[in-house]
Design a protein around this motif. Structure first.
Motif, PDB file in Angstrom:
ATOM      1  N   PHE A  15       0.824  -1.202   0.000  1.00 54.30           N
ATOM      2  CA  PHE A  15       0.000   0.000   0.000  1.00 54.30           C
ATOM      3  C   PHE A  15       0.864   1.260   0.000  1.00 54.30           C
ATOM      4  N   VAL A  16       1.942   1.232   0.780  1.00 58.43           N
ATOM      5  CA  VAL A  16       2.799   2.413   0.898  1.00 58.43           C
ATOM      6  C   VAL A  16       3.519   2.722  -0.415  1.00 58.43           C
ATOM      7  N   THR A  17       3.925   1.696  -1.136  1.00 58.89           N
ATOM      8  CA  THR A  17       4.763   1.894  -2.325  1.00 58.89           C
ATOM      9  C   THR A  17       4.009   1.685  -3.639  1.00 58.89           C
ATOM     10  N   ALA A  18       2.678   1.576  -3.591  1.00 54.49           N
ATOM     11  CA  ALA A  18       1.892   1.311  -4.806  1.00 54.49           C
ATOM     12  C   ALA A  18       2.143   2.316  -5.928  1.00 54.49           C
TER      13      ALA A  18
ATOM     14  N   HIS B 116      -3.774  13.035 -16.079  1.00 54.52           N
ATOM     15  CA  HIS B 116      -4.611  12.370 -17.076  1.00 54.52           C
ATOM     16  C   HIS B 116      -5.497  11.266 -16.501  1.00 54.52           C
ATOM     17  N   GLU B 117      -5.125  10.695 -15.358  1.00 53.27           N
ATOM     18  CA  GLU B 117      -5.890   9.563 -14.815  1.00 53.27           C
ATOM     19  C   GLU B 117      -6.368   9.782 -13.390  1.00 53.27           C
ATOM     20  N   GLY B 118      -5.947  10.886 -12.771  1.00 50.26           N
ATOM     21  CA  GLY B 118      -6.374  11.167 -11.416  1.00 50.26           C
ATOM     22  C   GLY B 118      -5.567  10.400 -10.381  1.00 50.26           C
ATOM     23  N   LEU B 119      -5.866  10.680  -9.110  1.00 52.12           N
ATOM     24  CA  LEU B 119      -5.133  10.042  -8.015  1.00 52.12           C
ATOM     25  C   LEU B 119      -5.272   8.523  -8.040  1.00 52.12           C
ATOM     26  N   ALA B 120      -6.448   8.042  -8.433  1.00 47.74           N
ATOM     27  CA  ALA B 120      -6.665   6.592  -8.469  1.00 47.74           C
ATOM     28  C   ALA B 120      -5.739   5.902  -9.456  1.00 47.74           C
ATOM     29  N   GLY B 121      -5.241   6.657 -10.459  1.00 43.47           N
ATOM     30  CA  GLY B 121      -4.339   6.057 -11.430  1.00 43.47           C
ATOM     31  C   GLY B 121      -3.056   5.538 -10.828  1.00 43.47           C
ATOM     32  N   LEU B 122      -2.635   6.137  -9.702  1.00 42.82           N
ATOM     33  CA  LEU B 122      -1.403   5.696  -9.044  1.00 42.82           C
ATOM     34  C   LEU B 122      -1.596   4.420  -8.242  1.00 42.82           C
TER      35      LEU B 122
ATOM     36  N   PRO C 272      -5.350  -6.753  -7.003  1.00 44.16           N
ATOM     37  CA  PRO C 272      -4.541  -7.965  -7.193  1.00 44.16           C
ATOM     38  C   PRO C 272      -3.153  -7.835  -6.587  1.00 44.16           C
ATOM     39  N   ALA C 273      -2.622  -6.602  -6.548  1.00 45.06           N
ATOM     40  CA  ALA C 273      -1.289  -6.406  -5.962  1.00 45.06           C
ATOM     41  C   ALA C 273      -1.305  -6.652  -4.465  1.00 45.06           C
ATOM     42  N   GLU C 274      -2.353  -6.182  -3.767  1.00 48.88           N
ATOM     43  CA  GLU C 274      -2.461  -6.435  -2.327  1.00 48.88           C
ATOM     44  C   GLU C 274      -2.576  -7.929  -2.058  1.00 48.88           C
ATOM     45  N   LEU C 275      -3.408  -8.601  -2.850  1.00 51.48           N
ATOM     46  CA  LEU C 275      -3.529 -10.058  -2.708  1.00 51.48           C
ATOM     47  C   LEU C 275      -2.196 -10.725  -2.979  1.00 51.48           C
ATOM     48  N   LEU C 276      -1.484 -10.213  -4.003  1.00 52.46           N
ATOM     49  CA  LEU C 276      -0.167 -10.760  -4.343  1.00 52.46           C
ATOM     50  C   LEU C 276       0.809 -10.599  -3.190  1.00 52.46           C
TER      51      LEU C 276
ATOM     52  N   PRO D 268      12.253   1.696   0.170  1.00 52.35           N
ATOM     53  CA  PRO D 268      11.148   1.756   1.138  1.00 52.35           C
ATOM     54  C   PRO D 268      10.382   0.453   1.243  1.00 52.35           C
ATOM     55  N   THR D 269      10.247  -0.277   0.137  1.00 47.85           N
ATOM     56  CA  THR D 269       9.520  -1.544   0.194  1.00 47.85           C
ATOM     57  C   THR D 269      10.202  -2.519   1.135  1.00 47.85           C
ATOM     58  N   SER D 270      11.515  -2.696   0.963  1.00 47.26           N
ATOM     59  CA  SER D 270      12.240  -3.635   1.812  1.00 47.26           C
ATOM     60  C   SER D 270      12.317  -3.145   3.255  1.00 47.26           C
ATOM     61  N   ALA D 271      12.526  -1.841   3.424  1.00 49.36           N
ATOM     62  CA  ALA D 271      12.592  -1.302   4.779  1.00 49.36           C
ATOM     63  C   ALA D 271      11.263  -1.492   5.499  1.00 49.36           C
ATOM     64  N   VAL D 272      10.159  -1.147   4.812  1.00 51.36           N
ATOM     65  CA  VAL D 272       8.829  -1.313   5.422  1.00 51.36           C
ATOM     66  C   VAL D 272       8.533  -2.775   5.651  1.00 51.36           C
ATOM     67  N   THR D 273       8.878  -3.620   4.677  1.00 56.73           N
ATOM     68  CA  THR D 273       8.604  -5.053   4.809  1.00 56.73           C
ATOM     69  C   THR D 273       9.318  -5.651   6.016  1.00 56.73           C
TER      70      THR D 273
END
Length: 327
Positions: free
Chosen positions: A30-33, A77-83, A89-93, A296-301
């Motif tokens: 979630f933090v690094t999406a 072009h896609e709004g905040l949701a675009g990020l 599926p990524a959270e499930l992953l 950040p992903t590895s540090a947070v993980t």
């Protein structure tokens, strides 16, 4: 505390390790999406701003340049949701991957101890083997979710898939079971050495860094960051090839980058095509943001994993004590 309890791979029960790994994966994703979406967009891009205009066959697709401009382009072009495209599926992953990875890592370590004796193998070799096995098993088990994450992150405002379940049904109908495993070969070729080097470096770096006093952090977070950056750089081209192959198939021309080439000959064939059409730099598109994301992903993980494991272990001890008192 015993020496055995001081090592990540020996702590907690299997259930506690699984829960801690899942929690760490959930929060880290979630933090690094946003960085993950940017990385995928850059990896799928076959042209840069420095390429001659006459060589561009973009078919209306954008050209991204750098991490921050790409974020701004997506927002505009896609709004905040675009990020956060592909976040479900990524959270499930990440949850499933984290749970399987840490469980397999711990189980492999215990197997090596029983087969060869604790301390018989060098620490770095033991960690490499356990990390490689854990990463390989987790990759195969969760690969369809990884492919879905990539495809959702790759689509722009012209949506290829309108929802997770519809995407599963469409891929199953149009591409069959094999469609969910496109790019598995380079995925395994990348993740096995990556996770092996990551855990070997992590277990090597954590002891000398354990005395650091940092806000929100410990030696584990710093060691995780350094280990991830080192491992990511060495295996990045295979990660890029995996992403390119994941978006092959009947929907290849419908993503935000509409000029993704069709690759033949598997992993080696894709590498040759990229080298011929884009040069060596083509294999490293998105490396900068990948390294920015890796830290950040590895540090947070690792930070979350260690604290979640401590929490679940404490909770498990309290439950066991209450059960014993009631008997």
């Amino acid at each position: 505390m015993s020496l055995k309890g001081e090592h990540l791979k020996d702590e907690g029960t299997r259930l506690e390790v699984t829960a801690a790994g899942a929690t760490a994966g959930l929060i880290a994703r979630f933090v690094t999406a946003p960085l993950d979406v940017v990385k995928i967009r850059l990896q799928l891009q076959t042209h840069s701003l420095s390429d001659p205009l006459s060589h561009r066959n973009l078919q209306g697709g954008p050209i991204y340049k750098g991490t921050l401009p790409t974020i701004c382009h997506i927002l505009r072009h896609e709004g905040l949701a675009g990020l956060w495209k592909g976040n479900v599926p990524a959270e499930l992953l990440y949850v499933c991957y984290g749970a399987v990875q840490f469980t397999a890592y711990r189980s492999t370590t215990l197997f090596l101890h029983s087969a060869f004796g604790e301390g018989a193998l060098p620490q770095s070799a033991e960690s490499f083997i356990a990390g490689a096995v854990g990463g390989g098993i987790a990759t195969v088990a969760t690969y369809p979710l990884d492919l879905l994450r990539t495809r959702f992150a790759a689509q722009g405002n012209d949506r290829v898939y309108t929802g997770l379940w519809r995407a599963v049904c469409q891929i199953s109908r149009e591409e069959g079971l094999r469609g969910f495993f496109r790019g598995l070969a380079p995925g395994l070729a990348q993740i096995v050495p990556y996770m092996g080097f990551f855990f070997a470096a992590y277990e090597t770096l954590r002891p000398p860094l354990s005395g650091l006093e940092l806000p929100f952090s410990s030696g584990g977070a710093v060691a995780g960051t350094m280990a991830s950056v080192l491992a990511k750089t060495g295996t990045f081209p295979l990660d890029l090839v995996r992403k390119r192959i994941q978006v092959q198939g009947p929907t290849r021309g419908r993503y935000v980058h509409k000029n993704i080439p069709e690759y033949y000959g598997g992993t080696i064939g894709a590498v040759r095509t990229i080298l011929r059409m884009e040069g060596l730099r083509g294999l490293y598109r998105g490396l900068t943001v990948s390294l920015l994301k890796a830290a950040p992903t590895s540090a947070v993980t690792m930070w979350t994993y260690e604290r979640a494991l401590s929490f679940y272990s404490g909770l498990g001890n309290r439950l066991r004590e209450r059960r014993e008192d009631s008997l």
